[in-house]
Design a protein around this motif. Structure first.
Motif, PDB file in Angstrom:
ATOM      1  N   GLU A  26       0.819  -1.213   0.000  1.00  0.00           N
ATOM      2  CA  GLU A  26       0.000   0.000   0.000  1.00  0.00           C
ATOM      3  C   GLU A  26       0.854   1.265   0.000  1.00  0.00           C
ATOM      4  N   VAL A  27       1.993   1.237   0.696  1.00  0.00           N
ATOM      5  CA  VAL A  27       2.893   2.395   0.691  1.00  0.00           C
ATOM      6  C   VAL A  27       3.425   2.622  -0.719  1.00  0.00           C
ATOM      7  N   LEU A  28       3.814   1.554  -1.394  1.00  0.00           N
ATOM      8  CA  LEU A  28       4.312   1.691  -2.757  1.00  0.00           C
ATOM      9  C   LEU A  28       3.222   2.171  -3.715  1.00  0.00           C
ATOM     10  N   ARG A  29       2.001   1.717  -3.481  1.00  0.00           N
ATOM     11  CA  ARG A  29       0.886   2.108  -4.341  1.00  0.00           C
ATOM     12  C   ARG A  29       0.501   3.570  -4.133  1.00  0.00           C
ATOM     13  N   GLU A  30       0.419   3.989  -2.873  1.00  0.00           N
ATOM     14  CA  GLU A  30      -0.059   5.337  -2.543  1.00  0.00           C
ATOM     15  C   GLU A  30       1.040   6.405  -2.558  1.00  0.00           C
ATOM     16  N   GLN A  31       2.285   6.015  -2.299  1.00  0.00           N
ATOM     17  CA  GLN A  31       3.417   6.950  -2.231  1.00  0.00           C
ATOM     18  C   GLN A  31       3.130   8.123  -1.273  1.00  0.00           C
ATOM     19  N   PRO A  32       2.783   7.833   0.001  1.00  0.00           N
ATOM     20  CA  PRO A  32       2.455   8.915   0.929  1.00  0.00           C
ATOM     21  C   PRO A  32       3.701   9.731   1.288  1.00  0.00           C
ATOM     22  N   THR A  33       3.487  11.006   1.597  1.00  0.00           N
ATOM     23  CA  THR A  33       4.611  11.847   2.010  1.00  0.00           C
ATOM     24  C   THR A  33       5.005  11.552   3.453  1.00  0.00           C
ATOM     25  N   ASP A  34       4.034  11.162   4.282  1.00  0.00           N
ATOM     26  CA  ASP A  34       4.299  10.807   5.678  1.00  0.00           C
ATOM     27  C   ASP A  34       3.984   9.323   5.868  1.00  0.00           C
ATOM     28  N   VAL A  35       5.007   8.492   5.750  1.00  0.00           N
ATOM     29  CA  VAL A  35       4.819   7.043   5.800  1.00  0.00           C
ATOM     30  C   VAL A  35       4.345   6.591   7.180  1.00  0.00           C
ATOM     31  N   VAL A  36       4.840   7.225   8.224  1.00  0.00           N
ATOM     32  CA  VAL A  36       4.459   6.830   9.588  1.00  0.00           C
ATOM     33  C   VAL A  36       2.970   7.086   9.820  1.00  0.00           C
ATOM     34  N   ALA A  37       2.485   8.255   9.420  1.00  0.00           N
ATOM     35  CA  ALA A  37       1.059   8.563   9.577  1.00  0.00           C
ATOM     36  C   ALA A  37       0.217   7.627   8.703  1.00  0.00           C
ATOM     37  N   PHE A  38       0.691   7.346   7.506  1.00  0.00           N
ATOM     38  CA  PHE A  38      -0.017   6.427   6.618  1.00  0.00           C
ATOM     39  C   PHE A  38      -0.110   5.047   7.250  1.00  0.00           C
ATOM     40  N   GLN A  41      -2.698   4.982  10.002  1.00  0.00           N
ATOM     41  CA  GLN A  41      -4.045   4.938   9.447  1.00  0.00           C
ATOM     42  C   GLN A  41      -4.361   3.563   8.863  1.00  0.00           C
ATOM     43  N   TYR A  42      -3.376   2.963   8.208  1.00  0.00           N
ATOM     44  CA  TYR A  42      -3.547   1.638   7.611  1.00  0.00           C
ATOM     45  C   TYR A  42      -3.872   0.599   8.681  1.00  0.00           C
ATOM     46  N   PHE A  43      -3.079   0.603   9.754  1.00  0.00           N
ATOM     47  CA  PHE A  43      -3.315  -0.372  10.819  1.00  0.00           C
ATOM     48  C   PHE A  43      -4.599  -0.079  11.588  1.00  0.00           C
ATOM     49  N   GLN A  44      -4.962   1.190  11.727  1.00  0.00           N
ATOM     50  CA  GLN A  44      -6.226   1.543  12.377  1.00  0.00           C
ATOM     51  C   GLN A  44      -7.404   1.009  11.564  1.00  0.00           C
TER      52      GLN A  44
END
Length: 66
Positions: A26-38, A41-44
């Motif tokens: 999902e990180v590779l797909r979305e390319q978020p600027t803030d990986v930790v926040a992403f 949210q993903y685990f939540q």
């Protein structure tokens, strides 16, 4: 200072590898600027799905690993 090595074998908990692979995908797909926040949210989102009676990704991943 050195630490003596031991013959201890560490094991990754069942389903953990699958869980991290899902996050990485999902990180590779979305390319978020803030990986930790992403990741938070993903685990939540996964936790909310599990609590709502959906599929538990850790249990599912453990089944796939066996």
């Amino acid at each position: 200072m050195s630490i003596a090595s031991s013959n201890t074998n560490m094991r990754v908990p069942a389903g953990f590898r699958n869980l991290l692979e899902g996050l990485a995908r999902e990180v590779l797909r979305e390319q978020p600027t803030d990986v930790v926040a992403f990741a938070a949210q993903y685990f939540q989102k996964l936790l909310e799905q599990r609590e709502a009676g959906g599929i538990d990704p850790v249990a599912w991943g453990a089944m796939l690993e066996d």
